[in-house]
Design an enzyme around this catalytic site. Structure first.
Site, PDB file in Angstrom:
ATOM      1  N   GLU A  45     -18.049  63.572  49.640  1.00 39.47           N
ATOM      2  CA  GLU A  45     -17.483  63.937  48.166  1.00 39.47           C
ATOM      3  C   GLU A  45     -18.770  64.151  47.257  1.00 39.47           C
ATOM      4  OE1 GLU A  45     -15.880  61.396  44.691  1.00 39.47           O
ATOM      5  OE2 GLU A  45     -15.532  60.796  46.487  1.00 39.47           O
ATOM      6  N   ASP A  49     -19.179  67.918  45.455  1.00 41.59           N
ATOM      7  CA  ASP A  49     -19.383  68.099  44.322  1.00 41.59           C
ATOM      8  C   ASP A  49     -20.295  69.183  43.629  1.00 41.59           C
ATOM      9  OD1 ASP A  49     -18.681  67.261  41.454  1.00 41.59           O
ATOM     10  OD2 ASP A  49     -20.674  66.504  41.566  1.00 41.59           O
ATOM     11  N   ASP A 118     -11.023  64.233  44.853  1.00 39.33           N
ATOM     12  CA  ASP A 118     -12.296  63.765  45.776  1.00 39.33           C
ATOM     13  C   ASP A 118     -12.056  64.410  47.184  1.00 39.33           C
ATOM     14  OD1 ASP A 118     -13.086  62.458  43.462  1.00 39.33           O
ATOM     15  OD2 ASP A 118     -12.266  60.557  44.331  1.00 39.33           O
ATOM     16  N   GLU A 121     -13.318  68.019  47.359  1.00 39.40           N
ATOM     17  CA  GLU A 121     -14.757  68.093  47.230  1.00 39.40           C
ATOM     18  C   GLU A 121     -15.262  67.772  48.820  1.00 39.40           C
ATOM     19  OE1 GLU A 121     -15.519  67.060  42.515  1.00 39.40           O
ATOM     20  OE2 GLU A 121     -15.860  65.472  44.278  1.00 39.40           O
TER      21      GLU A 121
END
Length: 228
Positions: A45, A49, A118, A121
């Site tokens: 995650e 991102d 989440d 990502e």
């Protein structure tokens, strides 16, 4: 590695066949079921991102060469925010293949905005590690699709826009109320209601109060503007 039919179908929806499918399985594993022998998706995650952020920053930078930093920043935020990631996750049925602990499953984890965002990502990061940045970038641009072209509309701060709408009609600022709070302390889910003095109201649910307030304001503003 032999994969279940549900994971294979998800890869088809995602549009990427993993050379290392264990990366995808890790990306789909929530911390509520992770262990020493089953790593969860939190590290992915973190990476995803950044991959998403670079992809969107580059796309916006080259799409509008006359835009100032002040114009690009809200567009960027609209494209990478958790609500947008969760929306893309729902689009490809990511929630159906998440690996969750019992408590998360019982509390509706497959539908939670923060959890879905989440995980989206994490999947982006898994593609990046599996096949490199260009492949991951192409996948993100394809999945985000028209959202990128329509970002100017989405980039508006909905709470500010709704307040301006109310003030232009002689109304006091909208009121926001937390009407429900679900989920464990480490992953709460808030349902927020926004209401105008004239009686119009909308509700929205998200993993953070601010996100839920923005979503509720955006929904009410859209309804009000469509009615005029």
């Amino acid at each position: 590695m032999k994969l279940g039919a549900d994971i294979t179908a998800f890869m088809d929806r995602l549009g990427h066949r993993f050379a290392k499918p264990e990366l995808l399985l890790r990306a789909l594993t929530h911390s509520s079921i992770g262990s020493a022998t089953r790593p969860d998706n939190q590290r992915l995650e973190f990476l995803g991102d950044r991959v998403l952020g670079l992809t969107m920053a580059e796309a916006l930078f080259f799409a509008d060469r006359a835009a100032s930093e002040g114009q690009l920043a809200p567009r960027f935020n609209a494209l990478v925010r958790k609500e947008t990631c969760a929306d893309v996750a729902r689009q490809i049925g990511l929630g159906d293949v998440l690996k969750l602990g019992r408590s998360e499953m019982m509390s509706g984890g497959r539908r939670k905005e923060a959890l879905l965002g989440d995980a989206m990502e994490s999947v982006i990061a898994a593609v990046y590690v599996d096949a490199g940045f260009e492949v991951a970038k192409a996948l993100v641009l394809r999945l985000w699709g028209e959202r990128i072209d329509q970002v100017e509309e989405d980039a508006r701060d909905a709470k500010t826009a709704l307040q301006e709408w109310a003030q232009a009609r002689g109304l006091p600022p909208p009121g926001y109320e937390t009407v429900k709070r679900d989920g464990p302390d480490h992953a709460p889910i808030f349902t927020i209601e926004v209401r105008l003095a004239s009686g119009e109201a909308e509700r929205a649910t998200a993993g953070a109060k601010r996100q839920a307030e923005q979503a509720a304001a955006r929904s009410l503003l859209t309804r009000l503007e469509n009615a005029t």
